[in-house]
Design a protein around this motif. Structure first.
Motif, PDB file in Angstrom:
ATOM      1  N   SER A 168     -20.035 -49.192  -8.235  1.00 53.70           N
ATOM      2  CA  SER A 168     -19.798 -50.560  -8.703  1.00 53.70           C
ATOM      3  C   SER A 168     -18.575 -50.590  -9.614  1.00 53.70           C
ATOM      4  O   SER A 168     -17.985 -49.563  -9.947  1.00 53.70           O
ATOM      5  CB  SER A 168     -21.017 -51.075  -9.467  1.00 53.70           C
ATOM      6  N   SER A 169     -18.207 -51.791 -10.056  1.00 55.99           N
ATOM      7  CA  SER A 169     -17.057 -51.942 -10.934  1.00 55.99           C
ATOM      8  C   SER A 169     -17.291 -51.300 -12.300  1.00 55.99           C
ATOM      9  O   SER A 169     -16.334 -51.045 -13.040  1.00 55.99           O
ATOM     10  CB  SER A 169     -16.720 -53.424 -11.109  1.00 55.99           C
ATOM     11  N   MET A 170     -18.552 -51.007 -12.651  1.00 57.74           N
ATOM     12  CA  MET A 170     -18.879 -50.378 -13.932  1.00 57.74           C
ATOM     13  C   MET A 170     -19.001 -48.859 -13.826  1.00 57.74           C
ATOM     14  O   MET A 170     -19.186 -48.181 -14.840  1.00 57.74           O
ATOM     15  CB  MET A 170     -20.203 -50.941 -14.465  1.00 57.74           C
ATOM     16  N   ASP A 171     -18.895 -48.342 -12.623  1.00 57.94           N
ATOM     17  CA  ASP A 171     -19.164 -46.929 -12.372  1.00 57.94           C
ATOM     18  C   ASP A 171     -17.903 -46.086 -12.599  1.00 57.94           C
ATOM     19  O   ASP A 171     -17.235 -45.650 -11.662  1.00 57.94           O
ATOM     20  CB  ASP A 171     -19.693 -46.740 -10.953  1.00 57.94           C
ATOM     21  N   ALA A 172     -17.586 -45.861 -13.877  1.00 59.96           N
ATOM     22  CA  ALA A 172     -16.441 -45.050 -14.275  1.00 59.96           C
ATOM     23  C   ALA A 172     -16.771 -44.383 -15.603  1.00 59.96           C
ATOM     24  O   ALA A 172     -17.418 -44.989 -16.461  1.00 59.96           O
ATOM     25  CB  ALA A 172     -15.189 -45.916 -14.406  1.00 59.96           C
ATOM     26  N   PRO A 173     -16.356 -43.139 -15.799  1.00 61.64           N
ATOM     27  CA  PRO A 173     -16.750 -42.407 -17.006  1.00 61.64           C
ATOM     28  C   PRO A 173     -16.428 -43.118 -18.312  1.00 61.64           C
ATOM     29  O   PRO A 173     -17.255 -43.128 -19.234  1.00 61.64           O
ATOM     30  CB  PRO A 173     -15.987 -41.086 -16.885  1.00 61.64           C
ATOM     31  N   ASP A 174     -15.245 -43.715 -18.426  1.00 61.37           N
ATOM     32  CA  ASP A 174     -14.887 -44.363 -19.688  1.00 61.37           C
ATOM     33  C   ASP A 174     -15.741 -45.603 -19.938  1.00 61.37           C
ATOM     34  O   ASP A 174     -16.135 -45.888 -21.085  1.00 61.37           O
ATOM     35  CB  ASP A 174     -13.405 -44.721 -19.722  1.00 61.37           C
ATOM     36  N   ILE A 175     -16.074 -46.331 -18.877  1.00 60.12           N
ATOM     37  CA  ILE A 175     -16.935 -47.509 -19.028  1.00 60.12           C
ATOM     38  C   ILE A 175     -18.355 -47.087 -19.410  1.00 60.12           C
ATOM     39  O   ILE A 175     -18.986 -47.695 -20.273  1.00 60.12           O
ATOM     40  CB  ILE A 175     -16.934 -48.344 -17.739  1.00 60.12           C
ATOM     41  N   ILE A 176     -18.861 -46.046 -18.765  1.00 59.96           N
ATOM     42  CA  ILE A 176     -20.207 -45.548 -19.075  1.00 59.96           C
ATOM     43  C   ILE A 176     -20.281 -45.080 -20.521  1.00 59.96           C
ATOM     44  O   ILE A 176     -21.253 -45.348 -21.239  1.00 59.96           O
ATOM     45  CB  ILE A 176     -20.599 -44.434 -18.097  1.00 59.96           C
ATOM     46  N   ALA A 177     -19.227 -44.400 -20.979  1.00 59.91           N
ATOM     47  CA  ALA A 177     -19.197 -43.935 -22.367  1.00 59.91           C
ATOM     48  C   ALA A 177     -19.210 -45.106 -23.339  1.00 59.91           C
ATOM     49  O   ALA A 177     -19.924 -45.084 -24.357  1.00 59.91           O
ATOM     50  CB  ALA A 177     -17.973 -43.062 -22.601  1.00 59.91           C
ATOM     51  N   ARG A 219     -27.511 -52.453 -16.023  1.00 59.35           N
ATOM     52  CA  ARG A 219     -27.133 -52.762 -14.638  1.00 59.35           C
ATOM     53  C   ARG A 219     -26.925 -54.270 -14.505  1.00 59.35           C
ATOM     54  O   ARG A 219     -27.846 -55.026 -14.169  1.00 59.35           O
ATOM     55  CB  ARG A 219     -28.181 -52.241 -13.654  1.00 59.35           C
ATOM     56  N   ILE A 220     -25.714 -54.682 -14.772  1.00 64.46           N
ATOM     57  CA  ILE A 220     -25.389 -56.104 -14.830  1.00 64.46           C
ATOM     58  C   ILE A 220     -25.695 -56.799 -13.512  1.00 64.46           C
ATOM     59  O   ILE A 220     -26.188 -57.932 -13.483  1.00 64.46           O
ATOM     60  CB  ILE A 220     -23.910 -56.293 -15.226  1.00 64.46           C
ATOM     61  N   GLU A 221     -25.422 -56.121 -12.395  1.00 65.91           N
ATOM     62  CA  GLU A 221     -25.674 -56.735 -11.092  1.00 65.91           C
ATOM     63  C   GLU A 221     -27.153 -57.080 -10.924  1.00 65.91           C
ATOM     64  O   GLU A 221     -27.498 -58.137 -10.402  1.00 65.91           O
ATOM     65  CB  GLU A 221     -25.235 -55.789  -9.969  1.00 65.91           C
ATOM     66  N   HIS A 222     -28.027 -56.181 -11.354  1.00 62.10           N
ATOM     67  CA  HIS A 222     -29.457 -56.426 -11.238  1.00 62.10           C
ATOM     68  C   HIS A 222     -29.897 -57.582 -12.126  1.00 62.10           C
ATOM     69  O   HIS A 222     -30.676 -58.446 -11.711  1.00 62.10           O
ATOM     70  CB  HIS A 222     -30.239 -55.167 -11.610  1.00 62.10           C
TER      71      HIS A 222
END
Length: 226
Positions: free
Chosen positions: A24-33, A209-212
């Protein structure tokens, strides 16, 4: 002593599972951090992170405990959560203080005893992601510190809507440190888990999980429109 301190930090607290929808658009290490940092700022005592790269990036910027997992889709086993000892070592190297693994009794590539031994050899706290009371008992007998209800309802058949409070109670009544996890999508449910004997509560989709979350609201609006 460090492990005792971490376990004490978790007592009757929230663990936020920062696992965005895959690809998803949120699935990136810096965003997860950054998501993990926001959870900490909101009062989470620890976070649960999937993937070695994501754990490493989160550990670089976060000062609360990290539960690390690796998810794999295997052709010969339904076990997905940290199925290999090399996953354990990689997560520990990346900065996880707690490592969770699938503790079910399904066919698997590596025995749970080997995984628990690898976790402890890495100096980490072990967390058993269980589906049943029997899973939890076996894990506790192996010296696993945290017993999770993570996989209850997810190993076959229809997925329940409510958390498994009975399993929480049954595990906690044996004196285990129970991590209530699975379908805690309302704050009141997290409170009920503590009342049922949970040591702490992990919440994922309802926070990260914004999509959910958007779909829940969209479904409610659509239902009202009809």
């Amino acid at each position: 002593m460090e492990q005792e301190r971490i376990l004490k930090l978790l007592e009757q607290k929230l663990i936020a599972s920062c696992q965005p929808v895959d690809d998803s658009s949120m699935d990136a290490p810096d965003i997860i951090a950054r998501m993990a940092m926001a959870c900490r700022d909101g009062g989470a005592a620890a976070v649960r992170i999937e993937g070695v790269e994501n754990v490493a990036e989160t550990a670089r910027v976060l000062d609360i405990p990290i539960t690390g997992i690796v998810k794999r889709d295997l052709s010969d086993s339904d076990v997905r959560i940290t199925p290999f000892a090399e996953d354990v070592y990689a997560l520990a190297e990346a900065g996880a203080q707690i490592i969770a693994y699938d503790a079910t009794q399904r066919p698997r590539p590596v025995a749970t005893t080997e995984l628990v031994a690898a976790i402890h050899a890495s100096g980490c706290i072990a967390m058993a992601d269980c589906a049943t009371l029997e899973d939890g008992i076996l894990a506790a007998e192996m010296g696993v510190e945290l017993i999770g209800t993570t996989l209850s309802g997810y190993t076959g058949g229809p997925i329940p809507k409510e958390p498994d409070f009975q399993l929480i109670h049954d595990l906690a009544s044996r004196g285990y440190k129970v991590v209530a996890e699975g379908r805690f999508n309302q704050p009141e449910l997290a409170g009920e888990a503590i009342s049922a004997g949970a040591y702490c509560v992990t919440v994922g989709s309802a926070i990260t999980r914004i999509e959910h979350i958007c779909q829940w609201f969209n479904d409610s609006i659509s239902h009202a429109r009809k």
